[in-house]
Motif scaffolding. Structure first.
Motif, PDB file in Angstrom:
ATOM      1  N   CYS A 108      56.628  38.174  55.724  1.00 56.71           N
ATOM      2  CA  CYS A 108      56.705  36.859  56.355  1.00 56.71           C
ATOM      3  C   CYS A 108      57.277  36.926  57.766  1.00 56.71           C
ATOM      4  CB  CYS A 108      57.513  35.901  55.477  1.00 56.71           C
ATOM      5  SG  CYS A 108      56.694  35.537  53.893  1.00 56.71           S
ATOM      6  N   THR A 109      58.260  37.797  57.988  1.00 60.25           N
ATOM      7  CA  THR A 109      58.813  37.970  59.336  1.00 60.25           C
ATOM      8  C   THR A 109      57.750  38.550  60.261  1.00 60.25           C
ATOM      9  OG1 THR A 109      61.070  38.198  58.503  1.00 60.25           O
ATOM     10  CG2 THR A 109      60.633  39.089  60.697  1.00 60.25           C
ATOM     11  N   ALA A 110      57.007  39.538  59.784  1.00 63.94           N
ATOM     12  CA  ALA A 110      55.936  40.121  60.595  1.00 63.94           C
ATOM     13  C   ALA A 110      54.846  39.088  60.863  1.00 63.94           C
ATOM     14  CB  ALA A 110      55.346  41.342  59.894  1.00 63.94           C
ATOM     15  N   LEU A 111      54.492  38.306  59.845  1.00 61.16           N
ATOM     16  CA  LEU A 111      53.466  37.282  60.008  1.00 61.16           C
ATOM     17  C   LEU A 111      53.891  36.259  61.054  1.00 61.16           C
ATOM     18  CD1 LEU A 111      50.740  36.300  58.843  1.00 61.16           C
ATOM     19  CD2 LEU A 111      52.060  34.869  57.292  1.00 61.16           C
ATOM     20  N   ALA A 112      55.165  35.875  61.028  1.00 59.19           N
ATOM     21  CA  ALA A 112      55.678  34.904  61.999  1.00 59.19           C
ATOM     22  C   ALA A 112      55.619  35.454  63.420  1.00 59.19           C
ATOM     23  CB  ALA A 112      57.112  34.503  61.647  1.00 59.19           C
ATOM     24  N   SER A 113      55.707  36.793  63.561  1.00 58.82           N
ATOM     25  CA  SER A 113      55.621  37.396  64.897  1.00 58.82           C
ATOM     26  C   SER A 113      54.227  37.965  65.163  1.00 58.82           C
ATOM     27  CB  SER A 113      56.680  38.492  65.064  1.00 58.82           C
ATOM     28  OG  SER A 113      56.437  39.562  64.185  1.00 58.82           O
ATOM     29  N   ARG A 114      53.289  37.648  64.286  1.00 60.10           N
ATOM     30  CA  ARG A 114      51.879  38.042  64.433  1.00 60.10           C
ATOM     31  C   ARG A 114      51.689  39.556  64.489  1.00 60.10           C
ATOM     32  NH1 ARG A 114      52.960  33.734  67.503  1.00 60.10           N
ATOM     33  NH2 ARG A 114      51.844  31.815  67.080  1.00 60.10           N
ATOM     34  N   ALA A 115      52.349  40.247  63.595  1.00 57.30           N
ATOM     35  CA  ALA A 115      52.232  41.704  63.561  1.00 57.30           C
ATOM     36  C   ALA A 115      52.012  42.160  62.119  1.00 57.30           C
ATOM     37  CB  ALA A 115      53.490  42.347  64.129  1.00 57.30           C
ATOM     38  N   LYS A 116      51.716  43.425  61.964  1.00 55.53           N
ATOM     39  CA  LYS A 116      51.593  44.055  60.655  1.00 55.53           C
ATOM     40  C   LYS A 116      52.674  45.126  60.565  1.00 55.53           C
ATOM     41  CE  LYS A 116      46.609  43.458  60.667  1.00 55.53           C
ATOM     42  NZ  LYS A 116      45.312  44.133  60.686  1.00 55.53           N
ATOM     43  N   VAL A 117      53.109  45.418  59.348  1.00 60.57           N
ATOM     44  CA  VAL A 117      54.131  46.445  59.170  1.00 60.57           C
ATOM     45  C   VAL A 117      53.527  47.588  58.371  1.00 60.57           C
ATOM     46  CG1 VAL A 117      56.398  46.969  58.211  1.00 60.57           C
ATOM     47  CG2 VAL A 117      55.982  44.756  59.273  1.00 60.57           C
ATOM     48  N   ALA A 118      53.702  48.808  58.871  1.00 61.53           N
ATOM     49  CA  ALA A 118      53.185  49.980  58.189  1.00 61.53           C
ATOM     50  C   ALA A 118      53.841  50.115  56.825  1.00 61.53           C
ATOM     51  CB  ALA A 118      53.437  51.236  59.025  1.00 61.53           C
ATOM     52  N   PRO A 122      49.239  36.852  50.567  1.00 59.01           N
ATOM     53  CA  PRO A 122      48.767  35.525  50.971  1.00 59.01           C
ATOM     54  C   PRO A 122      49.849  34.772  51.744  1.00 59.01           C
ATOM     55  CG  PRO A 122      48.320  35.947  48.645  1.00 59.01           C
ATOM     56  CD  PRO A 122      49.181  37.066  49.131  1.00 59.01           C
ATOM     57  N   ASP A 123      49.417  33.998  52.712  1.00 60.84           N
ATOM     58  CA  ASP A 123      50.359  33.277  53.565  1.00 60.84           C
ATOM     59  C   ASP A 123      51.165  32.224  52.816  1.00 60.84           C
ATOM     60  OD1 ASP A 123      49.263  34.821  55.493  1.00 60.84           O
ATOM     61  OD2 ASP A 123      48.166  33.215  56.486  1.00 60.84           O
ATOM     62  N   GLU A 124      50.696  31.756  51.668  1.00 60.07           N
ATOM     63  CA  GLU A 124      51.433  30.712  50.951  1.00 60.07           C
ATOM     64  C   GLU A 124      52.764  31.211  50.393  1.00 60.07           C
ATOM     65  OE1 GLU A 124      48.532  32.380  47.847  1.00 60.07           O
ATOM     66  OE2 GLU A 124      48.255  31.573  49.845  1.00 60.07           O
ATOM     67  N   ASN A 125      53.011  32.521  50.438  1.00 61.24           N
ATOM     68  CA  ASN A 125      54.295  33.058  49.999  1.00 61.24           C
ATOM     69  C   ASN A 125      55.398  32.843  51.030  1.00 61.24           C
ATOM     70  OD1 ASN A 125      53.515  34.255  47.423  1.00 61.24           O
ATOM     71  ND2 ASN A 125      52.269  35.611  48.670  1.00 61.24           N
ATOM     72  N   CYS A 126      55.029  32.443  52.225  1.00 63.40           N
ATOM     73  CA  CYS A 126      56.002  32.247  53.303  1.00 63.40           C
ATOM     74  C   CYS A 126      56.261  30.761  53.488  1.00 63.40           C
ATOM     75  CB  CYS A 126      55.474  32.856  54.602  1.00 63.40           C
ATOM     76  SG  CYS A 126      55.074  34.612  54.468  1.00 63.40           S
ATOM     77  N   PRO A 127      57.514  30.340  53.291  1.00 67.25           N
ATOM     78  CA  PRO A 127      57.814  28.905  53.454  1.00 67.25           C
ATOM     79  C   PRO A 127      57.724  28.464  54.914  1.00 67.25           C
ATOM     80  CG  PRO A 127      59.819  30.150  52.945  1.00 67.25           C
ATOM     81  CD  PRO A 127      58.670  31.110  52.924  1.00 67.25           C
ATOM     82  N   TRP A 168      61.273  40.542  46.880  1.00 68.40           N
ATOM     83  CA  TRP A 168      61.774  39.722  47.975  1.00 68.40           C
ATOM     84  C   TRP A 168      61.898  40.513  49.264  1.00 68.40           C
ATOM     85  CZ3 TRP A 168      60.393  35.239  47.083  1.00 68.40           C
ATOM     86  CH2 TRP A 168      60.484  34.668  45.822  1.00 68.40           C
ATOM     87  N   ALA A 169      62.186  41.792  49.189  1.00 68.19           N
ATOM     88  CA  ALA A 169      62.229  42.608  50.408  1.00 68.19           C
ATOM     89  C   ALA A 169      60.836  42.690  51.039  1.00 68.19           C
ATOM     90  CB  ALA A 169      62.767  44.000  50.097  1.00 68.19           C
ATOM     91  N   VAL A 170      59.814  42.873  50.195  1.00 64.49           N
ATOM     92  CA  VAL A 170      58.436  42.903  50.701  1.00 64.49           C
ATOM     93  C   VAL A 170      58.093  41.566  51.348  1.00 64.49           C
ATOM     94  CG1 VAL A 170      55.999  43.030  50.042  1.00 64.49           C
ATOM     95  CG2 VAL A 170      57.625  44.689  49.118  1.00 64.49           C
ATOM     96  N   PHE A 171      58.454  40.466  50.686  1.00 62.14           N
ATOM     97  CA  PHE A 171      58.175  39.146  51.247  1.00 62.14           C
ATOM     98  C   PHE A 171      58.932  38.930  52.555  1.00 62.14           C
ATOM     99  CE2 PHE A 171      57.008  37.093  46.911  1.00 62.14           C
ATOM    100  CZ  PHE A 171      55.686  37.498  47.067  1.00 62.14           C
ATOM    101  N   GLN A 172      60.190  39.384  52.627  1.00 57.72           N
ATOM    102  CA  GLN A 172      60.957  39.236  53.865  1.00 57.72           C
ATOM    103  C   GLN A 172      60.239  39.913  55.034  1.00 57.72           C
ATOM    104  OE1 GLN A 172      65.073  40.468  52.190  1.00 57.72           O
ATOM    105  NE2 GLN A 172      65.457  39.513  54.162  1.00 57.72           N
ATOM    106  N   VAL A 173      59.822  41.150  54.809  1.00 61.77           N
ATOM    107  CA  VAL A 173      59.158  41.918  55.872  1.00 61.77           C
ATOM    108  C   VAL A 173      57.815  41.291  56.210  1.00 61.77           C
ATOM    109  CG1 VAL A 173      58.098  44.140  56.423  1.00 61.77           C
ATOM    110  CG2 VAL A 173      60.356  44.061  55.369  1.00 61.77           C
TER     111      VAL A 173
END
Length: 131
Positions: free
Chosen positions: A110-120, A126-131, A103-108
């Protein structure tokens, strides 16, 4: 033809100071459900300058009082240290290890995806993991 006026004499244009501006944005972060079986999309109003690290820094700052009352949790350590952007990649603050729990990986992610960024250090999911 008769013309009348209100008696106010014309003046030159009066200029004033610049109008105040406020930059307000809505950020999306992801938190874990109270049952720790999924993510919840949360939006927060943010006033100030926003860049690709802002949402991640808001996520790392922890839960609001309302989110705590709802029983939401985060599996990320809370810190006031700031993530930084290097090109289009977010680098987590020094001393914060890359997330290891699901869930920590998903939190980071999905939050990065929502802000259109990648996290090192966080693999793409897959995007379907983000509600």
């Amino acid at each position: 033809m008769t013309l009348t006026a209100c008696g106010i004499r014309p003046t030159s244009i009066l200029t004033g100071a610049e109008a105040p501006t406020v930059s307000s944005h809505t950020l999306t972060i992801y938190l874990v459900t109270p049952q720790r079986d999924g993510l919840v999309r949360r939006t927060r109003d943010y006033t100030g300058t926003v860049d690709i690290t802002t949402a991640m820094n808001v996520l790392l700052a922890g839960l609001t009082d309302e989110e705590k009352k709802l029983g939401l949790v985060t599996e990320l350590p809370t810190t006031n240290d700031k993530a930084v952007a290097v090109l289009n990649v977010i680098v987590m603050p020094e001393g914060i290890e890359p997330p290891t729990s699901k869930w920590a990986v998903f939190q980071v992610h999905c939050t990065a995806l929502a802000s259109r960024a990648k996290v090192a250090g966080v693999e793409s999911l897959p995007d379907e993991n983000c509600p």
